[in-house]
Design a protein around this motif. Sequence first.
Motif, PDB file in Angstrom:
ATOM      1  N   ASN A 131       6.968   4.420  -5.606  1.00 20.13           N
ATOM      2  CA  ASN A 131       8.087   4.918  -5.958  1.00 20.13           C
ATOM      3  C   ASN A 131       8.917   3.751  -6.274  1.00 20.13           C
ATOM      4  OD1 ASN A 131      10.076   6.725  -7.961  1.00 20.13           O
ATOM      5  ND2 ASN A 131      10.778   7.461  -6.341  1.00 20.13           N
ATOM      6  N   ALA A 132       8.228   2.814  -5.554  1.00 19.43           N
ATOM      7  CA  ALA A 132       9.425   1.512  -6.224  1.00 19.43           C
ATOM      8  C   ALA A 132       9.049   0.609  -6.511  1.00 19.43           C
ATOM      9  CB  ALA A 132       9.928   0.887  -4.255  1.00 19.43           C
ATOM     10  N   PRO A 133       9.584  -1.063  -7.618  1.00 24.82           N
ATOM     11  CA  PRO A 133       8.854  -1.909  -7.818  1.00 24.82           C
ATOM     12  C   PRO A 133       7.812  -3.050  -6.783  1.00 24.82           C
ATOM     13  CG  PRO A 133      11.339  -1.546  -8.446  1.00 24.82           C
ATOM     14  CD  PRO A 133      10.832  -0.772  -7.340  1.00 24.82           C
ATOM     15  N   THR A 134       6.713  -2.819  -7.941  1.00 23.33           N
ATOM     16  CA  THR A 134       5.747  -3.469  -6.336  1.00 23.33           C
ATOM     17  C   THR A 134       6.830  -5.021  -5.972  1.00 23.33           C
ATOM     18  OG1 THR A 134       4.991  -4.609  -8.247  1.00 23.33           O
ATOM     19  CG2 THR A 134       3.980  -2.729  -7.398  1.00 23.33           C
ATOM     20  N   SER A 135       8.306  -5.398  -6.572  1.00 25.77           N
ATOM     21  CA  SER A 135       7.681  -7.134  -5.888  1.00 25.77           C
ATOM     22  C   SER A 135       8.728  -6.412  -4.691  1.00 25.77           C
ATOM     23  CB  SER A 135       8.856  -7.888  -6.664  1.00 25.77           C
ATOM     24  OG  SER A 135      10.266  -6.644  -7.569  1.00 25.77           O
ATOM     25  N   GLN A 136       9.406  -4.944  -3.982  1.00 30.68           N
ATOM     26  CA  GLN A 136       9.754  -4.670  -3.423  1.00 30.68           C
ATOM     27  C   GLN A 136       8.854  -4.691  -2.050  1.00 30.68           C
ATOM     28  OE1 GLN A 136      12.626  -1.604  -3.769  1.00 30.68           O
ATOM     29  NE2 GLN A 136      13.940  -2.833  -5.585  1.00 30.68           N
ATOM     30  N   LEU A 137       7.795  -3.493  -3.079  1.00 27.63           N
ATOM     31  CA  LEU A 137       6.525  -3.177  -1.779  1.00 27.63           C
ATOM     32  C   LEU A 137       6.785  -4.704  -0.870  1.00 27.63           C
ATOM     33  CD1 LEU A 137       5.544  -0.661  -3.694  1.00 27.63           C
ATOM     34  CD2 LEU A 137       7.029  -0.728  -1.747  1.00 27.63           C
ATOM     35  N   THR A 138       6.100  -6.237  -1.062  1.00 29.40           N
ATOM     36  CA  THR A 138       5.340  -6.558  -0.495  1.00 29.40           C
ATOM     37  C   THR A 138       6.438  -7.168   0.256  1.00 29.40           C
ATOM     38  OG1 THR A 138       7.523  -8.390  -2.013  1.00 29.40           O
ATOM     39  CG2 THR A 138       4.868  -8.285  -3.396  1.00 29.40           C
ATOM     40  N   GLU A 139       7.789  -6.752   0.554  1.00 25.45           N
ATOM     41  CA  GLU A 139       8.964  -7.121   1.500  1.00 25.45           C
ATOM     42  C   GLU A 139       7.986  -6.466   2.655  1.00 25.45           C
ATOM     43  OE1 GLU A 139      10.800  -9.486   2.048  1.00 25.45           O
ATOM     44  OE2 GLU A 139      10.291 -10.185   0.281  1.00 25.45           O
ATOM     45  N   ARG A 140       7.990  -4.480   2.576  1.00 24.24           N
ATOM     46  CA  ARG A 140       7.335  -4.775   3.535  1.00 24.24           C
ATOM     47  C   ARG A 140       5.934  -4.495   4.255  1.00 24.24           C
ATOM     48  NH1 ARG A 140       8.520   1.935   0.887  1.00 24.24           N
ATOM     49  NH2 ARG A 140      10.260   1.338  -0.281  1.00 24.24           N
ATOM     50  N   LEU A 141       4.927  -5.400   3.306  1.00 21.88           N
ATOM     51  CA  LEU A 141       4.056  -5.771   3.745  1.00 21.88           C
ATOM     52  C   LEU A 141       4.092  -6.453   5.515  1.00 21.88           C
ATOM     53  CD1 LEU A 141       1.787  -6.997   0.970  1.00 21.88           C
ATOM     54  CD2 LEU A 141       1.298  -4.631   2.440  1.00 21.88           C
ATOM     55  N   LYS A 142       5.514  -6.684   5.339  1.00 21.31           N
ATOM     56  CA  LYS A 142       5.999  -8.401   6.878  1.00 21.31           C
ATOM     57  C   LYS A 142       5.523  -7.596   8.145  1.00 21.31           C
ATOM     58  CE  LYS A 142       8.398 -11.965   3.702  1.00 21.31           C
ATOM     59  NZ  LYS A 142       9.560 -11.754   3.054  1.00 21.31           N
ATOM     60  N   SER A 143       5.665  -6.582   7.533  1.00 20.36           N
ATOM     61  CA  SER A 143       6.311  -5.276   8.574  1.00 20.36           C
ATOM     62  C   SER A 143       5.446  -4.343   8.861  1.00 20.36           C
ATOM     63  CB  SER A 143       7.613  -4.684   8.895  1.00 20.36           C
ATOM     64  OG  SER A 143       7.594  -3.767   7.660  1.00 20.36           O
ATOM     65  N   ALA A 144       4.879  -3.885   7.932  1.00 18.81           N
ATOM     66  CA  ALA A 144       2.886  -3.233   8.117  1.00 18.81           C
ATOM     67  C   ALA A 144       1.740  -3.798   7.273  1.00 18.81           C
ATOM     68  CB  ALA A 144       3.458  -1.718   7.154  1.00 18.81           C
ATOM     69  N   PRO A 145       1.221  -4.671   7.400  1.00 22.98           N
ATOM     70  CA  PRO A 145       0.316  -5.862   7.001  1.00 22.98           C
ATOM     71  C   PRO A 145      -0.436  -4.329   6.438  1.00 22.98           C
ATOM     72  CG  PRO A 145       0.294  -5.967   9.051  1.00 22.98           C
ATOM     73  CD  PRO A 145       1.596  -5.440   8.793  1.00 22.98           C
ATOM     74  N   GLN A 146      -1.016  -3.414   6.472  1.00 22.61           N
ATOM     75  CA  GLN A 146      -1.899  -2.875   6.468  1.00 22.61           C
ATOM     76  C   GLN A 146      -1.796  -2.008   5.679  1.00 22.61           C
ATOM     77  OE1 GLN A 146       0.261  -2.534   9.054  1.00 22.61           O
ATOM     78  NE2 GLN A 146       0.413  -0.489   9.333  1.00 22.61           N
ATOM     79  N   LEU A 147      -0.733  -1.603   5.023  1.00 22.87           N
ATOM     80  CA  LEU A 147      -1.209  -1.283   3.104  1.00 22.87           C
ATOM     81  C   LEU A 147      -1.734  -1.779   2.338  1.00 22.87           C
ATOM     82  CD1 LEU A 147       3.309  -0.949   3.439  1.00 22.87           C
ATOM     83  CD2 LEU A 147       1.205   0.646   4.152  1.00 22.87           C
ATOM     84  N   ALA A 148      -1.881  -2.890   2.642  1.00 27.86           N
ATOM     85  CA  ALA A 148      -2.496  -4.473   1.519  1.00 27.86           C
ATOM     86  C   ALA A 148      -3.994  -3.733   1.909  1.00 27.86           C
ATOM     87  CB  ALA A 148      -2.685  -4.808   2.253  1.00 27.86           C
ATOM     88  N   ASP A 149      -4.309  -2.134   2.154  1.00 30.41           N
ATOM     89  CA  ASP A 149      -5.473  -2.391   3.144  1.00 30.41           C
ATOM     90  C   ASP A 149      -6.417  -1.589   2.573  1.00 30.41           C
ATOM     91  OD1 ASP A 149      -6.723  -4.368   4.582  1.00 30.41           O
ATOM     92  OD2 ASP A 149      -5.465  -3.219   6.058  1.00 30.41           O
ATOM     93  N   ILE A 150      -5.121  -0.352   1.977  1.00 29.73           N
ATOM     94  CA  ILE A 150      -5.490   1.212   1.107  1.00 29.73           C
ATOM     95  C   ILE A 150      -5.621   0.807  -0.501  1.00 29.73           C
ATOM     96  CG2 ILE A 150      -3.900   3.087   0.332  1.00 29.73           C
ATOM     97  CD1 ILE A 150      -1.091   2.139   2.611  1.00 29.73           C
ATOM     98  N   PRO A 151      -6.778   1.381  -0.605  1.00 26.34           N
ATOM     99  CA  PRO A 151      -7.581   1.432  -1.927  1.00 26.34           C
ATOM    100  C   PRO A 151      -7.218   1.589  -3.153  1.00 26.34           C
ATOM    101  CG  PRO A 151      -9.161   2.694  -0.352  1.00 26.34           C
ATOM    102  CD  PRO A 151      -7.822   2.655   0.135  1.00 26.34           C
ATOM    103  N   GLY A 152      -6.996   0.848  -4.060  1.00 30.98           N
ATOM    104  CA  GLY A 152      -6.777   0.597  -5.834  1.00 30.98           C
ATOM    105  C   GLY A 152      -5.094  -0.041  -5.437  1.00 30.98           C
ATOM    106  N   THR A 153      -4.503  -0.325  -4.086  1.00 31.77           N
ATOM    107  CA  THR A 153      -3.179  -0.710  -4.554  1.00 31.77           C
ATOM    108  C   THR A 153      -3.160  -2.345  -4.485  1.00 31.77           C
ATOM    109  OG1 THR A 153      -2.787  -1.408  -1.870  1.00 31.77           O
ATOM    110  CG2 THR A 153      -2.097   0.741  -2.850  1.00 31.77           C
ATOM    111  N   LEU A 154      -2.573  -2.521  -5.206  1.00 24.92           N
ATOM    112  CA  LEU A 154      -2.004  -4.437  -5.309  1.00 24.92           C
ATOM    113  C   LEU A 154      -0.414  -4.497  -5.353  1.00 24.92           C
ATOM    114  CD1 LEU A 154      -3.381  -7.207  -5.748  1.00 24.92           C
ATOM    115  CD2 LEU A 154      -3.173  -6.305  -8.075  1.00 24.92           C
ATOM    116  N   PHE A 155      -0.197  -5.434  -4.120  1.00 22.32           N
ATOM    117  CA  PHE A 155       1.527  -5.800  -3.287  1.00 22.32           C
ATOM    118  C   PHE A 155       1.264  -6.791  -4.446  1.00 22.32           C
ATOM    119  CE2 PHE A 155      -0.295  -2.326  -1.172  1.00 22.32           C
ATOM    120  CZ  PHE A 155       1.196  -1.163  -0.776  1.00 22.32           C
ATOM    121  N   LEU A 156       1.757  -7.313  -5.731  1.00 24.16           N
ATOM    122  CA  LEU A 156       2.120  -8.409  -6.240  1.00 24.16           C
ATOM    123  C   LEU A 156       3.361  -7.657  -7.298  1.00 24.16           C
ATOM    124  CD1 LEU A 156      -1.354 -10.086  -7.030  1.00 24.16           C
ATOM    125  CD2 LEU A 156       0.522 -10.758  -4.840  1.00 24.16           C
ATOM    126  N   GLY A 157       3.964  -8.934  -7.387  1.00 22.41           N
ATOM    127  CA  GLY A 157       5.252  -8.089  -7.702  1.00 22.41           C
ATOM    128  C   GLY A 157       4.419  -7.812 -10.063  1.00 22.41           C
TER     129      GLY A 157
END
Length: 196
Positions: A131-157
Amino acid sequence: MSNETQQQQVTAIGKPARTRLVIAGAAVAVVAAGAVGIASVNAQRPDPAAQAPIAADVSDADLQQSTHLTLAAATRAAQSALDAAVKANQRVTVAVVDRNGNTIVVLRGDGAGPQSYESAQEKAFTAVSWNAPTSQLTERLKSAPQLADIPGTLFLGGGAPVQAKGGAPIAGIGVAGAPSGDQDEEFARAGVAALG
């Protein structure tokens, strides 16, 4: 005529008669077996009326309802995002997914790259999931890089959530193919704006 000749004639006549009787008997057996087979198949198929669903009186407290975009609304949003990209001379793909991440509509613009199709869906899925724009979510990857491992997701704007009144996510719009995620997200926001 001698007895021997009569016996030969009876034997000659008897053989074909016996053969016909054996063949007729076999045919009757095949027909009977088929009838038994049909009867047993019908016996295995219960009466449709007997298969009526069992009704349960479920209380409202045990039910949950969710809101979904109609196909017409999802198509309108996707077309608005694609129109914004075409106006900016960008070749993109736009995807709209429902609250559960199921794709409602995908519009692949003329000349959009082959990678843009899947990327748009993944950005839309990511936006609605958090429930957030993906550009904001890329910031979350800095503290939780394992989020990028969730299938079907793409943390790019390029992904924007669609929210109902009260802020609950009901859909996600993903755009992929522009030179930057910021541009993709600008087009996705144009799709959200088309929904009012």
